[in-house]
Design a protein around this motif. Structure first.
Motif, PDB file in Angstrom:
ATOM      1  N   SER A  28       0.853  -1.190   0.000  1.00  0.00           N
ATOM      2  CA  SER A  28       0.000   0.000   0.000  1.00  0.00           C
ATOM      3  C   SER A  28       0.885   1.235   0.000  1.00  0.00           C
ATOM      4  CB  SER A  28      -0.900   0.011   1.243  1.00  0.00           C
ATOM      5  OG  SER A  28      -1.459   1.297   1.456  1.00  0.00           O
ATOM      6  N   ASP A  92      -1.295  -1.890  -4.304  1.00  0.00           N
ATOM      7  CA  ASP A  92      -1.316  -0.613  -5.009  1.00  0.00           C
ATOM      8  C   ASP A  92      -0.298  -0.627  -6.144  1.00  0.00           C
ATOM      9  OD1 ASP A  92      -3.221   0.367  -3.331  1.00  0.00           O
ATOM     10  OD2 ASP A  92      -1.865   1.644  -2.166  1.00  0.00           O
ATOM     11  N   ARG A 286      -9.272   3.873  -5.666  1.00  0.00           N
ATOM     12  CA  ARG A 286      -7.822   3.744  -5.800  1.00  0.00           C
ATOM     13  C   ARG A 286      -7.338   4.313  -7.133  1.00  0.00           C
ATOM     14  NH1 ARG A 286      -6.643  -2.296  -4.668  1.00  0.00           N
ATOM     15  NH2 ARG A 286      -4.488  -1.645  -4.311  1.00  0.00           N
ATOM     16  N   ARG A 289      -6.471   7.972  -7.146  1.00  0.00           N
ATOM     17  CA  ARG A 289      -5.212   8.401  -6.524  1.00  0.00           C
ATOM     18  C   ARG A 289      -4.048   8.449  -7.499  1.00  0.00           C
ATOM     19  NH1 ARG A 289      -5.680   3.917  -1.880  1.00  0.00           N
ATOM     20  NH2 ARG A 289      -7.685   4.547  -0.958  1.00  0.00           N
TER      21      ARG A 289
END
Length: 297
Positions: A28, A92, A286, A289
């Motif tokens: 992450s 991520d 996500r 981002r």
């Protein structure tokens, strides 16, 4: 300049390295940043005047911070690859321009830390992950890792060995020729857009795995086998039609945009000239981002 300012300057020199350790440990980006910040707080409160190797000291500290965070996840009963509802949870991604990575991204994903490897790391127990990441990826000696785990060096070595077997079995080394990998991705997209089933089979490994992480708002998908994945090509093609080439953890991928927003990200793992893993992020939260400005660099 005060001693604290000097210490802060020395810490900033090590920040990229610490971020890379934390990213591999946690999967992450936001949690990795939190771990690095916590490491700075611990440094600022410690007397390190006798520490001869500050980089090594910081590496073990950030490792301990990450270990605590991973154990907290376990306490909350989070599964490594699947969340509590059984939804696929991908690590991520680090997204960069197809023309190359900036130094910050390069530090995060050096040594071919692709999404497939990050997925396997997520399946390791916290202690195994720490032993493998610190020793195998960052060359920290076992006698320095052992105190963090409260184990002997020999026991720590066994943890890393067990983790290494899992990694080698689940994420063999991918192809390294970037241009050839891009050709394979382009061939997949062309076949998907054209609905050419045979052409898709030609670029997919027989045991290819496709994983889709839609977050809490969209369903997750897990497929295995070339025929199964190829049969879903129409879905992939819908996302890929407006796709633009990017690097995902340093390897060719595709980011689909709609109205200036990212709507899907596809990451490919390629071995022996064929796609062995296809990881698709469709989680709006996500995707939001991702810094789209870096893709024009």
């Amino acid at each position: 300049m005060s001693e604290k300012d000097l210490l802060a300057g020395r810490f900033e020199e090590h920040r990229p390295h610490l971020g890379a350790v934390a990213y591999r440990m946690l999967g992450s980006l936001s949690e990795a940043e939190d771990a690095v910040q916590e490491t700075w707080l611990k440094l600022s409160r410690s007397d390190v005047s006798e520490v001869q190797n500050l980089g090594g000291w910081l590496t073990t500290v950030v490792g301990r911070v990450c270990l605590d965070m991973l154990r907290s996840r376990t306490t909350r009963r989070e599964e490594p690859l699947y969340d509590q509802e059984g939804q696929v949870r991908l690590p991520d991604p680090v997204v960069s321009s197809a023309r190359g990575m900036d130094p910050e991204h390069a530090a995060l994903v050096a040594d071919s830390v692709g999404i497939a490897l990050m997925v396997v790391l997520q399946t390791l127990a916290p202690a195994e992950r720490l032993a493998f990441v610190l020793h195998d990826l960052f060359a920290v000696p076992f006698d320095e890792i052992a105190p963090v785990l409260g184990r002997t060096p020999a026991s720590t070595r066994q943890l890393a060995s067990r983790a290494r077997r899992r990694v080698q079995g689940g994420a063999p080394a991918p192809d390294t020729d970037l241009a050839h990998r891009r050709q394979v991705v382009d061939a997949f997209l062309s076949a998907a857009r054209g609905g050419d089933f045979d052409a898709l089979l030609a670029v997919l490994d027989p045991e290819v795995v496709a994983r889709s992480d839609g977050g809490t708002l969209r369903p997750s998908v897990f497929r295995r086998g070339a025929s199964e994945v190829a049969s879903q090509a129409i879905t992939f093609a819908r996302f890929a039609e407006a796709g633009r080439p990017v690097l995902v953890n340093g390897t060719p991928g595709v980011l689909a945009l709609a109205d200036g927003r990212a709507v899907s990200l596809m990451a490919f793992t390629i071995q022996g000239g064929r796609i062995t893993a296809l990881d698709i992020l469709t989680d709006p939260e996500r995707l939001a981002r991702i810094d789209l400005s870096v893709l024009d660099g």
